[in-house]
Design an enzyme around this catalytic site. Structure first.
Site, short mmCIF file in Angstrom:
data_model
loop_
_atom_site.label_atom_id
_atom_site.label_comp_id
_atom_site.label_asym_id
_atom_site.label_seq_id
_atom_site.Cartn_x
_atom_site.Cartn_y
_atom_site.Cartn_z
N PHE A 250 -0.88 2.40 -17.40
CA PHE A 250 0.15 3.77 -17.80
C PHE A 250 -0.80 4.42 -18.71
CE2 PHE A 250 2.99 0.01 -17.10
CZ PHE A 250 3.32 0.20 -15.92
N ARG A 624 0.50 13.63 1.80
CA ARG A 624 0.68 12.47 2.94
C ARG A 624 0.75 11.22 2.04
NH1 ARG A 624 -3.10 11.07 7.93
NH2 ARG A 624 -1.69 10.08 9.49
N ASN A 627 1.09 4.51 1.86
CA ASN A 627 1.85 3.30 2.12
C ASN A 627 3.15 3.47 1.74
OD1 ASN A 627 3.16 0.87 1.54
ND2 ASN A 627 1.07 0.04 1.88
N GLU A 700 2.02 9.63 -11.24
CA GLU A 700 2.28 10.34 -12.52
C GLU A 700 3.69 11.09 -12.42
OE1 GLU A 700 0.20 10.04 -15.20
OE2 GLU A 700 -1.44 9.20 -14.04
#
Length: 733
Positions: A250, A624, A627, A700
């Site tokens: 993070f 796009r 996954n 993010e």
């Protein structure tokens, strides 16, 4: 013209493919930085300074050294010498690596409360920590500046750089604000925050002569390798950094902090493999967190809601020994088509641990202030908050007229509003109840710029049909290896199960750091280029209709490998210059960003102020999606962090001493399962034509706008406008 290879398998990009490392993680086979066994392994523990600024006058290690099992106690009297970190060079981003500018244990000066002033090395972790508690340190203290609130008036304008501008303007926003028929102005504050990754920072270091092997939970393998070579004055080629698994970062593991440097130092001083596993308190004391901020947002509008003025200014802090300002006002240059815009960022230096990036640095706290202000203006105008946003949705980037590469925010709002049931909301504050609970619905815009950097890869196709992708990128739980396997599989027309990805090792081709939602796009660009080169070579070997393995077999070739980029020093420098030139040209032409609409429902007890987030829907425009499973997981995780930012998370710094008063999860409150509602995440899956495969990045953007959506929902429930995070019950009573 490239021959198209036959496709015998369904495309995997966009599908919810299981993580390739899922089995290793769920069975415990995955090894993290503190889990590698070495013969003769010793353990280290830190001793922290207890003053915010001063000089060590005496350090007594007698009792510590007497603890059975203690090997040595390193202090500024006996520590090996380090070379200083380098100044920032835009042609070598590894110069951004060091968390601070301090020469650890090579100086008797103290620059922040918590700075390591000694390292104990012992045969066991228990002995090391017991001995560390017995080291006695005396200081001469100097005057220090640690109170952010008191120093805010002394803030100075933030300087811009290649990656972040300090200020921008269009027209005369202050004059337009004064003349606006409708205007609002407010001050917002956000506290410091700290990362709490499931894996605390840990390092295992082993020297073999001048060759160094380091296992470290890092977000930037290449930066760490270069930095260690510099600080310990050894060839870069002699340093190997391994980080196949990182238990969350993070932003907190992007830079190199004292613990890593001191572990390597201790291993060199003792001639033993050494491991340092930071406690939670160690992490707070020695690793930077998110800066606090104060922000002013002022909006001027006509009675129909069109914005005539947008002013957003901020004050943040850095450490006197390092840290970077945050792009707090970034989204205010891009989100609304105001006729006049002024954004300005100021910064103050304090005698505290350097601040560092934390998920969506700047944008996460900046969207809180801006989006709460937009909501406030909507109430002032008597207008639906979504209608106000859509009325001011720009066709081009408002501040400079650049074209948007891909902006589908209207579509995201339509999708989110329908799934959430925004039409069922009654607009008056306090008008919705469920028994004793006041019910509120809030909305806010999510926004995060898109980035792409240089990555080197190799791709090898073998005659058995297997594919090997090699790149030294970082896997912190987001499913990076799975995504790259999907991309390579589709590019070569093979099943995803036949692709193996090697990563997490500095001996592999160069990768950028995992941060800024840039890693997937950066690596994907090079993987696609490598696969295209491979397809061209295959086309020359085979016949029309051959699958890749058949083409190799017919030619009698066991494997075929191609590379993108060079890992030689000259090759890397040349590639970096070319890439930065392209990046600057690209940024001047396009504005690229992920965006979205955050919808939340809260319930507030009017008697106690208890606030519960009861429902969440978010719809994102993130280009796009590679996954479907891991992308939704990333977005949902960002929202959970946003819930913590809004309602509970706050690092408490003593304004007299600079000491962090709540350094651990017992007193720093992150959301637990009971705090997190069902989170419905949707995405448009509209490719950005300027990005590799059309992907933008999802790591993010999920946290941005989340705190504002909660603050806006609380206002709708109670009529109370809270502008200071976190929104705790005492602020509602």
């Amino acid at each position: 013209m490239t021959q198209t290879l036959p496709r015998t398998h369904e495309p995997s990009v966009g599908k919810p493919v299981d993580r390739v490392d899922g089995t290793a993680k769920t069975t415990g086979a995955a090894r993290f930085a503190a889990e590698y066994p070495y013969p003769g392994l010793a353990h280290a523990a830190l001793v922290h300074a207890t003053v915010s600024r001063g000089r060590i006058t005496a350090i007594d290690t007698t009792e510590a050294a007497a603890i059975p099992g203690v090997i040595t106690v390193l202090t500024h009297h006996n520590a090996p010498a380090l070379k200083p970190p380098r100044r920032f060079n835009p042609l070598d981003l590894s110069t951004m690596a060091s968390g601070t500018s301090v020469s650890y244990l090579n100086t008797d000066e103290v620059h922040w409360d918590g700075q390591p002033v000694a390292v104990v090395v012992a045969e066991t972790l228990t002995a090391a920590r017991e001995a560390a508690a017995l080291v006695e340190v005396s200081y001469t203290t100097f005057a220090s500046t640690v109170d952010f609130k008191a120093e805010e008036p002394n803030a100075e304008p933030q300087k811009g750089n290649l990656l972040m501008s300090g200020s921008a303007k269009k027209g005369d926003a202050e004059a337009a604000l004064a003349k606006a028929p409708v205007r609002i102005e407010a001050r917002f504050t956000t506290p410091p925050h700290h990362h709490n990754a499931i894996e605390p920072h840990a390092t295992t270091a082993v020297w073999d002569g001048d060759r160094l092997t380091v296992h470290d939970g890092t977000q930037s393998i290449d930066w760490l390798r270069s930095h260690l070579a510099l600080r310990f004055d050894v060839p870069v080629e002699g340093v190997r950094v391994l980080a196949p698994f990182v238990g969350g970062g993070f932003g907190g593991k992007a830079n190199i902090w004292p613990g890593t440097i001191l572990t390597v130092m201790a291993a060199r001083a003792t001639g033993r493999p050494v491991r340092l596993l930071l406690t939670r308190e160690d992490v707070y004391r020695t690793v930077g967190g998110r800066t606090p901020s104060t922000q002013r947002v002022a909006l001027g509008a006509r009675t129909d809601g069109t914005l005539t003025a947008l002013v957003h200014t901020s004050v943040t802090r850095t450490g006197r020994v390092g840290g970077n300002p945050e792009q707090v006002t970034s989204q205010s240059k891009h989100l609304y088509d105001a006729e006049n815009i002024l954004v300005r960022q100021n910064v103050v230096e304090l005698d505290l641990i350097s601040n560092t990036a934390m998920r969506a640095p700047g944008d996460s706290i900046g969207t809180f202030a801006l989006e709460a202000s937009i909501d406030e203006l909507a109430y002032e105008l008597g207008m639906d908050p979504i209608e106000l946003r859509m009325r001011n949705e720009p066709e081009r980037n408002p501040i400079d007229g650049r074209r948007f590469a891909n902006r589908k925010l209207r579509e995201a709002y339509r999708l989110g509003a329908e799934r959430f049931g925004w039409a069922d909301r009654t607009p008056e504050p306090g008008s919705m109840r469920d028994g004793r609970w006041l019910v509120g619905m809030g909305v806010a815009t999510a926004f995060h710029p898109a980035w792409q950097f240089l990555a080197n890869v190799t791709v090898r196709l073998s005659v058995d049909g297997s594919v090997l992708v090699r790149c030294g990128f970082q896997e912190m739980g987001m499913g990076g290896a799975t995504a790259q396997a999907q991309i390579a599989a589709d590019a070569l027309g093979v099943p995803v199960e036949s692709v193996r990805v090697e990563y997490g090792d500095s001996s592999l081709p160069l990768s950028p750091a995992a941060g800024g939602s840039m890693q997937t796009a950066s690596v994907a660009s090079s993987v696609l280029t490598a696969c295209e080169k491979l397809r061209r070579k295959l086309a020359r070997l085979g016949r029309p209709g051959d699958d890749p393995a058949a083409a190799l077999a017919r030619a009698g070739v066991p494997s075929l490998e191609v590379s993108v980029g060079s890992d030689t020093r000259i090759g890397r420098l040349t590639g970096q210059v070319r890439f930065l030139s392209k990046l600057i040209r690209d940024q001047r032409r396009w504005m690229k960003a992920a965006s979205g609409a955050q919808f939340c429902e809260v319930r507030v007890d009017p008697d106690t102020g208890e606030t519960r987030v009861s429902r969440w829907t978010a719809a994102f425009d993130v280009g796009r999606v590679i996954n479907a499973k891991t992308a939704v997981s990333q977005l949902r995780g960002g929202i959970v962090m946003g819930i913590g930012m809004a309602l509970s998370e706050e690092t408490l710094v003593d304004p007299r001493t600079g000491r962090i008063m709540n350094p651990g999860l017992g007193e720093y409150h992150v959301p637990v399962h009971a705090d997190v509602p069902p989170i419905d995440v949707a995405y448009l899956d509209e490719p950005d034509p300027t990005m590799p495969l059309g992907l933008i990045g999802v790591g993010e953007v999920g946290i941005t706008g989340a705190a504002a959506a909660i603050a806006n929902a609380i206002h709708h429930a109670t009529g109370r406008r809270i502008r200071e995070l976190p929104i705790t019950l005492d602020k509602l009573l």
